[in-house]
Design a protein around this motif. Structure first.
Motif, short mmCIF file in Angstrom:
data_model
loop_
_atom_site.label_atom_id
_atom_site.label_comp_id
_atom_site.label_asym_id
_atom_site.label_seq_id
_atom_site.Cartn_x
_atom_site.Cartn_y
_atom_site.Cartn_z
N ILE A 11 8.57 38.11 12.61
CA ILE A 11 9.25 39.36 12.96
C ILE A 11 10.76 39.15 13.01
O ILE A 11 11.55 39.98 12.54
CB ILE A 11 8.72 39.90 14.30
CG1 ILE A 11 7.26 40.33 14.17
CG2 ILE A 11 9.58 41.07 14.79
CD1 ILE A 11 6.59 40.68 15.48
N GLY A 12 11.17 38.01 13.57
CA GLY A 12 12.60 37.71 13.61
C GLY A 12 13.22 37.62 12.23
O GLY A 12 14.32 38.14 11.98
N ALA A 13 12.51 36.97 11.30
CA ALA A 13 13.00 36.87 9.92
C ALA A 13 13.11 38.24 9.28
O ALA A 13 14.07 38.53 8.54
CB ALA A 13 12.08 35.97 9.11
N SER A 111 17.06 33.78 8.22
CA SER A 111 15.72 34.23 7.84
C SER A 111 14.90 33.08 7.28
O SER A 111 13.71 32.93 7.58
CB SER A 111 15.82 35.36 6.81
OG SER A 111 16.45 36.50 7.35
N LEU A 112 15.53 32.26 6.44
CA LEU A 112 14.83 31.11 5.87
C LEU A 112 14.45 30.09 6.94
O LEU A 112 13.37 29.49 6.88
CB LEU A 112 15.70 30.45 4.79
CG LEU A 112 15.91 31.25 3.51
CD1 LEU A 112 16.90 30.54 2.59
CD2 LEU A 112 14.59 31.48 2.78
N LEU A 113 15.33 29.90 7.92
CA LEU A 113 15.00 28.98 9.01
C LEU A 113 13.76 29.45 9.77
O LEU A 113 12.88 28.65 10.12
CB LEU A 113 16.18 28.86 9.98
CG LEU A 113 17.25 27.80 9.70
CD1 LEU A 113 18.30 27.83 10.79
CD2 LEU A 113 16.64 26.42 9.58
N GLU A 139 6.28 26.50 3.51
CA GLU A 139 7.53 25.89 3.95
C GLU A 139 8.32 25.26 2.79
O GLU A 139 9.48 24.89 2.96
CB GLU A 139 7.27 24.84 5.04
CG GLU A 139 6.21 23.80 4.73
CD GLU A 139 6.77 22.57 4.03
OE1 GLU A 139 7.99 22.46 3.94
OE2 GLU A 139 5.97 21.76 3.56
N LEU A 140 7.72 25.17 1.62
CA LEU A 140 8.38 24.55 0.47
C LEU A 140 9.58 25.36 -0.01
O LEU A 140 10.69 24.81 -0.17
CB LEU A 140 7.36 24.38 -0.66
CG LEU A 140 7.89 23.92 -2.03
CD1 LEU A 140 8.52 22.55 -1.92
CD2 LEU A 140 6.75 23.91 -3.05
N ILE A 141 9.41 26.67 -0.23
CA ILE A 141 10.48 27.49 -0.78
C ILE A 141 11.66 27.65 0.18
O ILE A 141 12.82 27.48 -0.24
CB ILE A 141 9.93 28.87 -1.21
CG1 ILE A 141 8.86 28.70 -2.29
CG2 ILE A 141 11.06 29.76 -1.72
CD1 ILE A 141 9.33 27.95 -3.53
N PRO A 142 11.45 27.96 1.48
CA PRO A 142 12.61 28.03 2.38
C PRO A 142 13.42 26.75 2.42
O PRO A 142 14.66 26.80 2.39
CB PRO A 142 11.98 28.34 3.74
CG PRO A 142 10.70 29.00 3.43
CD PRO A 142 10.21 28.36 2.17
N LEU A 143 12.74 25.60 2.48
CA LEU A 143 13.48 24.35 2.55
C LEU A 143 14.24 24.08 1.25
O LEU A 143 15.38 23.60 1.28
CB LEU A 143 12.52 23.19 2.85
CG LEU A 143 13.18 21.83 3.10
CD1 LEU A 143 14.17 21.93 4.26
CD2 LEU A 143 12.14 20.76 3.40
#
Length: 498
Positions: A11-13, A111-113, A139-143
């Protein structure tokens, strides 16, 4: 109760990324910090409600999802995943707090974090093989984007290398998961009730090798480690904190949860080879760290060496050594996060991490004496000095592994001595002597830069003095994992033969 840990950062993202009104960077940072703190505090609530006398999954949630695929939304926690969830929550808060207030594209960054936090949290909670894989890939794409957009000069190369290695890791893990489910005749990907014991030993070994290489890339273990130093050097400080402190632990967690737990016969057969592999990683990582002149790359190679201890303890498969694997994951997460934070402060204030340039930073008037003192704390903990959490975790790893693999354990202990060598080199060259003329007029180090590192240093000392506060959550689960699979006697017998 567990879905909250996934929904809150999600929700935060969404709020930060899609709210149709302008948000100034400072507000974006504090909104993100508030959501991460809520998630972290909720993990503490779960920890307070966690019953250490129950070794099975607690707070379980089950919801049918895609019946044709055998995929269900099934979450749960036990003594193996709970400490990692708390660690993930803590380090995510620290990473957000330590992020640059003037960072470019702040809404996308934060947002990515938060999405990264969702992926890691879901992986630790998932009780379904396919659900774990989905979170593992999430978690691959955000990192990748966090390194590629906000990284250093060679960020594109480092991010692409990370993406290729991790994608190959995911392919191997998915293939092994599919093999376990289809060959065992299971009707779903549910972890509970999956019986692979009837599979031929050769088939089990093949499946386990796929998991070991897949998760070994994530650790990483030699020779699948080459993406890690590049990723750390190019990543920003908060991303390095999460990468070393939490993301590597997804690999070790997966190895224990899905490798040793589901394929105990194959694990018994490969255990001597795994112990030898651990020795190679420990010595290679430590030796490479000695040769580095970049402070960040030195800490990165030290992670490779210390993650080898986890494989050694897991290979021994005694109740004490398996407890040591969890303690080593937690201690390495705390210590590596502290070291990367402090190296980041040094780089931020001096503009360099080169040990050939840095000298005399302990100078009380124009240097960084408090940062140096905190770095000494991190170095002592990493080297296994008594009174620090690194000592008790490594002691339990060695004590639990020695009865099964005495030679490999003794050789691995050399890594502890090498840790002292390369970190003494770092401290001697960067902080002692006369202040380098190339780094004069250093900016002031504010308490906002010191607070996260000081907090981690306090936790490292507290758990070093009173490790029972950490052990009590984990020991019943790790003991049950070993006893139910009857791995101990088999591995011990095979170890004696070797």
């Amino acid at each position: 109760m567990l879905t909250v840990l996934i929904l809150v950062p999600l929700i935060g993202a969404a709020i930060i990324g899609f709210l149709p009104v302008p948000i100034i960077p400072k507000i974006s940072r504090w909104i993100t910090f508030a959501f991460t703190c809520i998630s972290f505090l909720w993990t503490l609530v779960l920890a307070s409600l966690f019953n250490t006398n129950i070794v099975t999954q607690q707070f379980s949630e089950f919801l049918p999802w895609i019946d044709t695929l055998g995929l269900n939304y099934h979450l749960g926690i036990d003594g193996l995943s709970l400490p990692l969830l708390v660690l993930n929550g803590l380090l995510t808060c620290i990473a957000v707090y330590s992020s640059d207030t003037s960072i470019n594209r702040p809404r996308f960054y934060y947002s990515l974090l938060l999405l990264l936090n969702v992926g890691v949290t879901g992986a630790f909670l998932a009780q379904d093989l396919l659900l774990f894989f989905l979170f593992y890939e999430l978690e691959l794409i955000p990192l990748y984007l966090l390194i590629a957009i906000w990284g250093g000069e060679k960020r594109g190369y480092a991010a692409t290398k990370f993406l290729i290695y991790t994608a190959f890791s995911g392919i191997l893990i998915l293939a092994s998961f599919l093999g376990m489910v289809w060959l065992s005749g299971a009707s779903s990907f549910a972890l509970e009730g999956l019986n692979t014991s009837a599979l031929p030993l050769a088939t089990q070994i093949l499946l386990l090798v796929g998991l070991l290489i897949g998760f070994g890339i994530k650790f990483p273990l030699v020779p699948f480690h080459t993406w890690l130093p590049d990723a750390h050097v190019e990543a920003s400080t908060p991303i390095s904190v999460l990468l070393a402190g939490v993301l590597l632990k997804v690999g070790t967690y997966g190895m224990l949860r899905f490798g040793m737990n589901l394929l105990p016969s194959a694990w018994t057969y490969l255990a001597p080879w795994l112990a030898t592999w651990a020795v190679v990683s420990v010595l290679y990582g430590s030796s490479c760290a000695i040769a580095q002149t970049d402070m960040k790359k030195m800490v990165a190679y030290s992670s490779i060496g210390h993650m080898g201890y986890i494989l050694l303890a897991a290979a021994a498969a005694t109740p004490l050594s398996l407890l040591g694997t969890v303690l080593q994951m937690i201690s390495h997460g705390l210590i590596s996060a502290l070291l990367f934070l402090l190296v980041g402060v040094v780089y931020k204030k001096t503009g360099t991490r080169d040990l050939d340039v840095l000298h005399g930073l302990f100078n009380p008037e124009r240097g960084m004496p408090l940062i140096g003192t905190l770095l000494v704390t991190g170095v002592m903990a990493s080297a296994g000095i008594p009174g620090m959490v690194g000592f008790i975790s490594e002691f339990i790893v060695f004590r639990g592994s020695f009865p099964v693999f005495p030679v490999q354990t003794l050789v691995s202990m050399i890594g502890t001595g090498l840790t002292a060598v390369y970190f003494l080199i770092l401290m001697n060259r960067a902080f002692f002597g006369r202040l380098s003329e190339k780094v004069t007029n250093l900016p002031r180090v504010f308490w906002s830069d010191r607070i996260p590192a000081f907090l981690l240093a306090v936790i490292i000392v507290i758990f070093g003095i009173q490790p029972a506060w950490l052990i009590r959550w984990t020991e019943p689960t790790t003991t049950a994992m070993i006893s139910t699979q009857n791995v101990v006697a088999n591995v011990a017998e095979l170890g004696n033969r070797h």
